[in-house]
Design a protein around this motif. Structure first.
Motif, PDB file in Angstrom:
ATOM      1  N   LEU A  66       0.805  -1.216   0.000  1.00 31.63           N
ATOM      2  CA  LEU A  66       0.000   0.000   0.000  1.00 31.63           C
ATOM      3  C   LEU A  66       0.846   1.279   0.000  1.00 31.63           C
ATOM      4  CD1 LEU A  66      -2.701   1.484   0.053  1.00 31.63           C
ATOM      5  CD2 LEU A  66      -2.841   1.014   2.520  1.00 31.63           C
ATOM      6  N   PRO A  67       1.842   1.419   0.870  1.00 29.41           N
ATOM      7  CA  PRO A  67       2.645   2.647   0.823  1.00 29.41           C
ATOM      8  C   PRO A  67       3.384   2.837  -0.513  1.00 29.41           C
ATOM      9  CG  PRO A  67       2.946   1.539   2.915  1.00 29.41           C
ATOM     10  CD  PRO A  67       2.199   0.591   2.031  1.00 29.41           C
ATOM     11  N   ALA A  68       3.882   1.767  -1.095  1.00 32.62           N
ATOM     12  CA  ALA A  68       4.578   1.882  -2.383  1.00 32.62           C
ATOM     13  C   ALA A  68       3.610   2.321  -3.485  1.00 32.62           C
ATOM     14  CB  ALA A  68       5.242   0.559  -2.756  1.00 32.62           C
ATOM     15  N   GLY A 121      -7.205  -9.323  11.341  1.00 34.15           N
ATOM     16  CA  GLY A 121      -8.230  -9.558  10.326  1.00 34.15           C
ATOM     17  C   GLY A 121      -8.011  -8.670   9.116  1.00 34.15           C
ATOM     18  N   ASP A 122      -9.021  -7.858   8.802  1.00 32.64           N
ATOM     19  CA  ASP A 122      -8.963  -6.986   7.632  1.00 32.64           C
ATOM     20  C   ASP A 122      -8.647  -5.532   7.992  1.00 32.64           C
ATOM     21  OD1 ASP A 122      -9.522  -9.053   5.883  1.00 32.64           O
ATOM     22  OD2 ASP A 122     -11.688  -8.790   6.052  1.00 32.64           O
ATOM     23  N   THR A 123      -8.099  -5.317   9.192  1.00 38.89           N
ATOM     24  CA  THR A 123      -7.749  -3.973   9.645  1.00 38.89           C
ATOM     25  C   THR A 123      -6.279  -3.956  10.049  1.00 38.89           C
ATOM     26  OG1 THR A 123      -9.998  -3.694  10.470  1.00 38.89           O
ATOM     27  CG2 THR A 123      -8.367  -2.118  11.254  1.00 38.89           C
ATOM     28  N   ALA A 124      -5.611  -2.848   9.747  1.00 33.16           N
ATOM     29  CA  ALA A 124      -4.179  -2.775  10.061  1.00 33.16           C
ATOM     30  C   ALA A 124      -3.789  -1.369  10.504  1.00 33.16           C
ATOM     31  CB  ALA A 124      -3.362  -3.167   8.835  1.00 33.16           C
ATOM     32  N   LEU A 125      -2.774  -1.320  11.335  1.00 27.56           N
ATOM     33  CA  LEU A 125      -2.126  -0.076  11.737  1.00 27.56           C
ATOM     34  C   LEU A 125      -0.738  -0.094  11.122  1.00 27.56           C
ATOM     35  CD1 LEU A 125      -1.598   2.498  13.480  1.00 27.56           C
ATOM     36  CD2 LEU A 125      -0.873   0.930  15.302  1.00 27.56           C
ATOM     37  N   MET A 126      -0.395   1.001  10.449  1.00 28.77           N
ATOM     38  CA  MET A 126       0.951   1.114   9.891  1.00 28.77           C
ATOM     39  C   MET A 126       1.610   2.375  10.435  1.00 28.77           C
ATOM     40  SD  MET A 126       0.684  -0.122   5.926  1.00 28.77           S
ATOM     41  CE  MET A 126      -0.383   1.205   5.454  1.00 28.77           C
ATOM     42  N   ILE A 127       2.843   2.230  10.873  1.00 32.82           N
ATOM     43  CA  ILE A 127       3.677   3.357  11.264  1.00 32.82           C
ATOM     44  C   ILE A 127       4.665   3.534  10.119  1.00 32.82           C
ATOM     45  CG2 ILE A 127       5.246   4.297  12.998  1.00 32.82           C
ATOM     46  CD1 ILE A 127       2.362   3.672  14.021  1.00 32.82           C
ATOM     47  N   ILE A 128       4.616   4.709   9.484  1.00 37.64           N
ATOM     48  CA  ILE A 128       5.361   4.927   8.247  1.00 37.64           C
ATOM     49  C   ILE A 128       6.190   6.200   8.357  1.00 37.64           C
ATOM     50  CG2 ILE A 128       5.164   5.328   5.763  1.00 37.64           C
ATOM     51  CD1 ILE A 128       2.424   3.894   5.922  1.00 37.64           C
ATOM     52  N   ASP A 129       7.481   6.082   8.107  1.00 38.45           N
ATOM     53  CA  ASP A 129       8.346   7.261   8.025  1.00 38.45           C
ATOM     54  C   ASP A 129       8.252   7.795   6.604  1.00 38.45           C
ATOM     55  OD1 ASP A 129       9.355   7.017  10.686  1.00 38.45           O
ATOM     56  OD2 ASP A 129      10.676   5.406   9.996  1.00 38.45           O
ATOM     57  N   TYR A 130       8.100   9.118   6.493  1.00 37.84           N
ATOM     58  CA  TYR A 130       7.995   9.719   5.166  1.00 37.84           C
ATOM     59  C   TYR A 130       8.962  10.891   5.021  1.00 37.84           C
ATOM     60  CZ  TYR A 130       5.160  13.333   7.428  1.00 37.84           C
ATOM     61  OH  TYR A 130       4.718  14.333   8.249  1.00 37.84           O
ATOM     62  N   VAL A 131       9.327  11.138   3.771  1.00 37.42           N
ATOM     63  CA  VAL A 131      10.156  12.292   3.425  1.00 37.42           C
ATOM     64  C   VAL A 131       9.598  12.884   2.139  1.00 37.42           C
ATOM     65  CG1 VAL A 131      12.444  13.118   2.743  1.00 37.42           C
ATOM     66  CG2 VAL A 131      12.248  11.294   4.452  1.00 37.42           C
ATOM     67  N   HIS A 132       9.288  14.174   2.187  1.00 33.24           N
ATOM     68  CA  HIS A 132       8.985  14.954   0.981  1.00 33.24           C
ATOM     69  C   HIS A 132      10.247  15.760   0.712  1.00 33.24           C
ATOM     70  CE1 HIS A 132       4.600  14.557   0.504  1.00 33.24           C
ATOM     71  NE2 HIS A 132       4.533  14.526   1.821  1.00 33.24           N
ATOM     72  N   GLY A 140       8.615  13.123   8.573  1.00 36.21           N
ATOM     73  CA  GLY A 140       7.835  12.819   9.762  1.00 36.21           C
ATOM     74  C   GLY A 140       7.496  11.348   9.808  1.00 36.21           C
ATOM     75  N   THR A 141       6.642  11.018  10.757  1.00 29.68           N
ATOM     76  CA  THR A 141       6.202   9.639  10.918  1.00 29.68           C
ATOM     77  C   THR A 141       4.686   9.629  11.025  1.00 29.68           C
ATOM     78  OG1 THR A 141       8.251   9.043  12.033  1.00 29.68           O
ATOM     79  CG2 THR A 141       6.391   7.553  12.321  1.00 29.68           C
ATOM     80  N   ALA A 142       4.056   8.889  10.142  1.00 31.59           N
ATOM     81  CA  ALA A 142       2.599   8.794  10.093  1.00 31.59           C
ATOM     82  C   ALA A 142       2.116   7.549  10.829  1.00 31.59           C
ATOM     83  CB  ALA A 142       2.143   8.734   8.640  1.00 31.59           C
ATOM     84  N   ALA A 143       0.900   7.639  11.345  1.00 31.34           N
ATOM     85  CA  ALA A 143       0.204   6.489  11.919  1.00 31.34           C
ATOM     86  C   ALA A 143      -1.078   6.345  11.112  1.00 31.34           C
ATOM     87  CB  ALA A 143      -0.100   6.712  13.389  1.00 31.34           C
ATOM     88  N   ASP A 144      -1.146   5.333  10.255  1.00 29.76           N
ATOM     89  CA  ASP A 144      -2.273   5.164   9.345  1.00 29.76           C
ATOM     90  C   ASP A 144      -3.006   3.855   9.625  1.00 29.76           C
ATOM     91  OD1 ASP A 144      -1.483   7.511   8.131  1.00 29.76           O
ATOM     92  OD2 ASP A 144      -0.566   6.533   6.407  1.00 29.76           O
ATOM     93  N   SER A 188      -5.810   8.378   7.290  1.00 28.10           N
ATOM     94  CA  SER A 188      -4.468   8.849   6.984  1.00 28.10           C
ATOM     95  C   SER A 188      -4.120   9.917   8.011  1.00 28.10           C
ATOM     96  CB  SER A 188      -4.429   9.437   5.573  1.00 28.10           C
ATOM     97  OG  SER A 188      -3.158   9.998   5.325  1.00 28.10           O
ATOM     98  N   ASN A 189      -3.097   9.657   8.792  1.00 30.85           N
ATOM     99  CA  ASN A 189      -2.704  10.575   9.859  1.00 30.85           C
ATOM    100  C   ASN A 189      -1.213  10.872   9.732  1.00 30.85           C
ATOM    101  OD1 ASN A 189      -2.486  12.084  12.157  1.00 30.85           O
ATOM    102  ND2 ASN A 189      -3.054  10.462  13.563  1.00 30.85           N
ATOM    103  N   PRO A 190      -0.849  11.786   8.802  1.00 33.56           N
ATOM    104  CA  PRO A 190       0.574  12.072   8.540  1.00 33.56           C
ATOM    105  C   PRO A 190       1.346  12.538   9.753  1.00 33.56           C
ATOM    106  CG  PRO A 190      -0.830  13.104   6.890  1.00 33.56           C
ATOM    107  CD  PRO A 190      -1.731  12.559   7.949  1.00 33.56           C
ATOM    108  N   SER A 191       0.699  13.251  10.663  1.00 32.07           N
ATOM    109  CA  SER A 191       1.425  13.708  11.858  1.00 32.07           C
ATOM    110  C   SER A 191       1.095  12.812  13.044  1.00 32.07           C
ATOM    111  CB  SER A 191       1.055  15.169  12.169  1.00 32.07           C
ATOM    112  OG  SER A 191      -0.347  15.280  12.377  1.00 32.07           O
ATOM    113  N   GLY A 192       0.827  11.550  12.750  1.00 31.07           N
ATOM    114  CA  GLY A 192       0.339  10.604  13.723  1.00 31.07           C
ATOM    115  C   GLY A 192       1.164  10.377  14.972  1.00 31.07           C
ATOM    116  N   THR A 193       2.445  10.611  14.915  1.00 30.15           N
ATOM    117  CA  THR A 193       3.264  10.377  16.105  1.00 30.15           C
ATOM    118  C   THR A 193       3.779  11.673  16.705  1.00 30.15           C
ATOM    119  OG1 THR A 193       5.267  10.076  14.822  1.00 30.15           O
ATOM    120  CG2 THR A 193       3.967   8.105  15.288  1.00 30.15           C
ATOM    121  N   SER A 194       3.313  12.805  16.186  1.00 27.26           N
ATOM    122  CA  SER A 194       3.726  14.103  16.735  1.00 27.26           C
ATOM    123  C   SER A 194       2.898  14.418  17.973  1.00 27.26           C
ATOM    124  CB  SER A 194       3.510  15.213  15.699  1.00 27.26           C
ATOM    125  OG  SER A 194       4.269  14.966  14.562  1.00 27.26           O
TER     126      SER A 194
END
Length: 134
Positions: free
Chosen positions: A18-20, A82-93, A107-111, A126-132
């Motif tokens: 999904l992130p890719a 099951g069919d639900t997931a939590l992803m912690i994702i580091d991102y760079v723009h 930053g690091t998102a919690a999605d 989608s929570n881009p500032s999820g860990t702030s």
């Protein structure tokens, strides 16, 4: 699906795809595919307590993708029940801003993602500032 350079972007049937798929569609400016990567009931957290959902989520989509800085994503953690997931994702723009200067935002998102009946994983929250801190 084709993006602006006529390359197919596969819808993710494996959560870690999904992130890719998101970064590929985002970097191509392909709003059509981006919409397919989000659950119909999705929301995007703009800041703590402020969010967009439904049509509001996509109203500024064309403007955002037109003025985007390329994004790269790295999954730090993925937890599935099951069919639900939590992803912690580091991102760079990173790229050149409108003023011609180099820009780097990270930053690091919690999605939260959900697998649909079709087997495709889509972003639900989608929570881009999820860990702030607020």
């Amino acid at each position: 699906m084709a993006n602006s350079s006529d390359q197919a972007i596969a819808l993710p049937t494996d959560l870690v795809q999904l992130p890719a798929a998101f970064s590929e569609a985002f970097n191509a400016g392909n709003l059509e595919v981006l919409k397919m990567l989000f659950d119909p009931h999705a929301m995007r957290v703009l800041s703590p307590g402020k969010f967009q959902a439904g049509e509001e989520l996509w109203e500024s989509g064309e403007e955002v993708t037109a003025h985007r800085l390329p994004i790269s994503l790295k999954v730090r953690h993925a937890y599935t029940v099951g069919d639900t997931a939590l992803m912690i994702i580091d991102y760079v723009h990173e790229g050149t801003g409108p003023d011609g200067k180099h820009v780097r935002v990270e930053g690091t998102a919690a999605d939260i993602a959900r697998r649909g009946a079709d087997g495709v994983w889509r972003c639900l929250i989608s929570n881009p500032s999820g860990t702030s801190r607020a």
